[in-house]
Scaffold this active site. Structure first.
Site, PDB file in Angstrom:
ATOM      1  N   SER A 142       0.969  -1.198  -0.087  1.00 11.93           N
ATOM      2  CA  SER A 142      -0.012   0.112  -0.101  1.00 11.93           C
ATOM      3  C   SER A 142       0.962   1.341   0.031  1.00 11.93           C
ATOM      4  O   SER A 142       1.738   1.476  -0.774  1.00 11.93           O
ATOM      5  CB  SER A 142      -0.835  -0.365   1.116  1.00 11.93           C
ATOM      6  OG  SER A 142      -1.873   0.959   1.129  1.00 11.93           O
ATOM      7  N   ASP A 298      -2.266   6.238  -3.866  1.00 13.63           N
ATOM      8  CA  ASP A 298      -1.145   5.644  -3.356  1.00 13.63           C
ATOM      9  C   ASP A 298      -0.566   4.292  -4.334  1.00 13.63           C
ATOM     10  O   ASP A 298      -1.450   4.304  -5.420  1.00 13.63           O
ATOM     11  CB  ASP A 298      -1.359   5.183  -2.175  1.00 13.63           C
ATOM     12  CG  ASP A 298      -2.487   4.004  -2.054  1.00 13.63           C
ATOM     13  OD1 ASP A 298      -3.194   3.688  -3.054  1.00 13.63           O
ATOM     14  OD2 ASP A 298      -2.528   3.381  -1.173  1.00 13.63           O
ATOM     15  N   ASP A 300      -0.892   1.100  -4.734  1.00 12.94           N
ATOM     16  CA  ASP A 300      -1.607  -0.044  -5.091  1.00 12.94           C
ATOM     17  C   ASP A 300      -3.100   0.621  -5.731  1.00 12.94           C
ATOM     18  O   ASP A 300      -4.015   0.023  -5.955  1.00 12.94           O
ATOM     19  CB  ASP A 300      -1.716  -0.838  -4.355  1.00 12.94           C
ATOM     20  CG  ASP A 300      -2.575  -0.569  -2.881  1.00 12.94           C
ATOM     21  OD1 ASP A 300      -2.358   0.478  -2.387  1.00 12.94           O
ATOM     22  OD2 ASP A 300      -3.310  -1.497  -2.440  1.00 12.94           O
ATOM     23  N   ASP A 302      -5.492   2.274  -4.132  1.00 10.46           N
ATOM     24  CA  ASP A 302      -6.730   2.060  -3.455  1.00 10.46           C
ATOM     25  C   ASP A 302      -7.125   3.199  -2.316  1.00 10.46           C
ATOM     26  O   ASP A 302      -8.193   3.597  -1.943  1.00 10.46           O
ATOM     27  CB  ASP A 302      -6.819   0.779  -2.161  1.00 10.46           C
ATOM     28  CG  ASP A 302      -5.677   0.647  -1.307  1.00 10.46           C
ATOM     29  OD1 ASP A 302      -4.819   1.477  -1.134  1.00 10.46           O
ATOM     30  OD2 ASP A 302      -5.772  -0.245  -0.754  1.00 10.46           O
TER      31      ASP A 302
END
Length: 560
Positions: A142, A298, A300, A302
């Site tokens: 993340s 960010d 990834d 999400d």
């Protein structure tokens, strides 16, 4: 756990490759202890850690161990024939970890679907259901610093695994105590046996189509608003540019220095939308083009951060709560909602969402921190038909409209926020004007998050001690305010699952929540307060900041 014995076991195990053995031979005694004093926890949110050799690190061996445990669980469930889809982000070692996970599953006779390159986490969530898999894995850390990577597991509903399935998988991972228990196979053999398969472009196409279907005002296509976007070297560049183009937004300016994936994140101190320093290059570009809105995601994809233009060259960043509230207002104000519509947020997010839901006559529900609990409720609502999920968000910059995915989606968030900005711009308003209108109508809600970092062996012990002390002897007064209600979620509270979370409601309506982070060596402190009357936003802000600062100081003293 005897770190010296574990170190020697790795050093002498024939399963350990020569490069890893060489790395281990050149570390200090303190580093040996940190790498081997424990096993990298495979918890309810998967696992996340610093990349490197050792039991307490992310490496091909800890990834194989986790995947063998997952494979054992899938085999026990009798769902191996459905397969597992795996995605990975831009981080260092992500492609390698993805392949290792796939080959362990293949070695256990479970076929896998792999994407041809990096993908956003929400695409993985969507793909699990689209490909009708029994599970999904995403390799990501993340918004953590560059030295981290991680591993998250999803189940057939597209959501992260929840109780009791999460603990059942954890138990299976724990049973894998020796490398000899791990089954894997060469890539060429896996491909020859059609166990190692590729996810097709149709998955991406279906995902984009699902996002576009969530628009409230498709006629905003062609809006002249100017948008600056940065993926912060992450996975969102391709899907965000595609979805904005297909939605008809042409004035989109991408930060070129941050457009391409790079796991070292060289242009930012941290690839975290919550840190406004990540907007430095975006703000320069936005000022150049006099953009209406800046957006970043960010690694990834999400989580999404946003900053809104106040005047030329001046922007105001929104917190995750502010973004969630504006999107809640935008979605609910457009009507056409089912009578059983439900909005969801978390116990550590702003209370303003509940006020908005009440204003529009919509059901509202709090869940624990973690979007897996949103996915769990979406699945429950689909089964019972009691409610219909419309929108939900976390204070940590993540949200989801609709049910096409079961995890927060920054790609969709970018589209919906641009649409909202375009809609209000036609009314002569910015998103900041909308936020001010909400404050004036419902009161000035202010929230703040602080972290206490506690690393290493001592840090883990300190976290347990702090939570234990507060649980056994909860304060009766904090910062001059009496504790009106104390909630301990360890044994479940209000019908929610058990969690290591403590919540204090104060007699002035403010609240404080404390919990260990599930992904980082930190204790997190959440604060919330309400100042009635927000006609003068600067006065309301000053009062709220003073109150939260006092509560923060008082609680930090309790955590010593």
């Amino acid at each position: 756990m005897d770190y010296k014995k574990e170190y020697e076991r790795w050093l002498n195990d024939p399963a350990i490759d020569a490069d890893t053995r060489k790395e281990l031979q050149n570390i200090t005694e303190k580093d040996k202890e940190d790498r081997f004093y424990t096993h990298l926890a495979f918890g309810t949110a998967g696992m996340r850690g610093v990349i490197g050799a050792g039991t307490n690190r992310m490496n091909i061996y800890t990834v194989r161990k986790a995947t063998q445990g997952l494979a054992n669980y899938i085999l026990a469930q009798g769902t191996a024939d459905k397969g597992v889809v795996i995605a990975y982000d831009c981080r260092n070692m992500s492609p390698e970890f993805c392949q290792e996970a796939a080959l362990v599953l293949n070695g256990n006779g479970i076929h896998t679907y792999i994407f041809d390159s990096l993908r956003a986490t929400p695409i993985l969530s969507f793909a699990v259901r689209y490909l009708k898999c029994t599970a999904g894995i995403v390799i990501t850390a993340s918004h953590n610093p560059p030295e981290y990577n991680g591993y998250k597991v999803y189940w057939e509903d597209g959501g992260q695994v929840t109780p009791p399935r999460d603990t059942d998988i954890i138990n299976e991972v724990g049973k894998v105590t020796d490398f000899s228990q791990i089954k894997t196979m060469p890539l060429a053999d896996a491909k020859e046996k059609n166990l190692f398969r590729m996810a097709g472009a149709d998955t991406d196409d279906a995902y984009i189509k699902a996002i576009l279907a969530e628009r409230r005002k498709p006629e905003m296509a062609g809006s002249p608003i100017k948008i600056v976007f940065t993926p912060l070297h992450g996975t969102s560049n391709v899907p965000v540019q595609r979805v904005l183009k297909e939605a008809g937004y042409s004035n989109v300016f991408v930060v070129k220095e941050q457009e391409q994936p790079d796991g070292n994140f060289p242009t930012v101190p941290s690839p975290n939308p919550e840190d406004y320093k990540a907007f430095a290059l975006a703000e320069k570009l936005a000022t150049e083009h006099d953009a209406d809105i800046m957006l970043c995601t960010d690694p990834d994809a999400d989580r999404m951060g946003v900053a809104v233009r106040l005047e030329k060259g001046k922007y105001i960043p929104f917190t995750g709560n502010m973004t969630g509230v504006v999107l809640t207002e935008y979605i609910l104000s457009h009507g056409n909602l089912p009578k059983n519509a439900m909005v969801i947020s978390t116990i550590v997010s702003t209370d303003m969402t509940q006020a908005l839901a009440k204003h529009y006559g919509v059901n509202y529900l709090d869940v624990l921190t973690g979007f897996k609990y949103f996915g769990e409720k979406i699945k429950e609502f689909e089964q019972t038909k009691e409610y219909e999920y419309i929108f939900g968000f976390e204070e940590s910059y993540g949200c989801l409209a609709g049910t096409y995915a079961r995890d927060k989606d920054a790609v969709e968030a970018v589209l919906l926020l641009c649409e909202a900005a375009a809609f209000y711009a036609k009314q002569g308003k910015t998103l900041w004007d909308v936020m001010l209108d909400i404050y004036k109508k419902h009161g000035f809600y202010k929230e703040h998050v602080e972290s206490i970092t506690l690393k290493g062996v001592e840090g883990l012990a300190d976290m347990k001690r702090i939570m234990g002390d507060l649980r056994k002897n909860p304060p009766k007064n904090v910062g001059g305010f009496a504790v009106k209600e104390f909630r301990d979620y360890e044994n479940g509270f209000g019908g929610l699952p058990s969690a290591d979370v403590l919540y204090f409601v104060l007699d002035d309506g403010s609240w404080v929540c404390i919990r260990p982070s599930g992904t980082e060596p930190k204790i997190k402190l959440y604060f919330g307060t309400l100042i009635d009357g927000a006609d003068d936003i600067s006065v309301a802000t000053g009062k709220a900041d003073d109150k939260i600062q006092g509560l923060n100081k008082a609680f930090r003293e309790l955590c010593v």
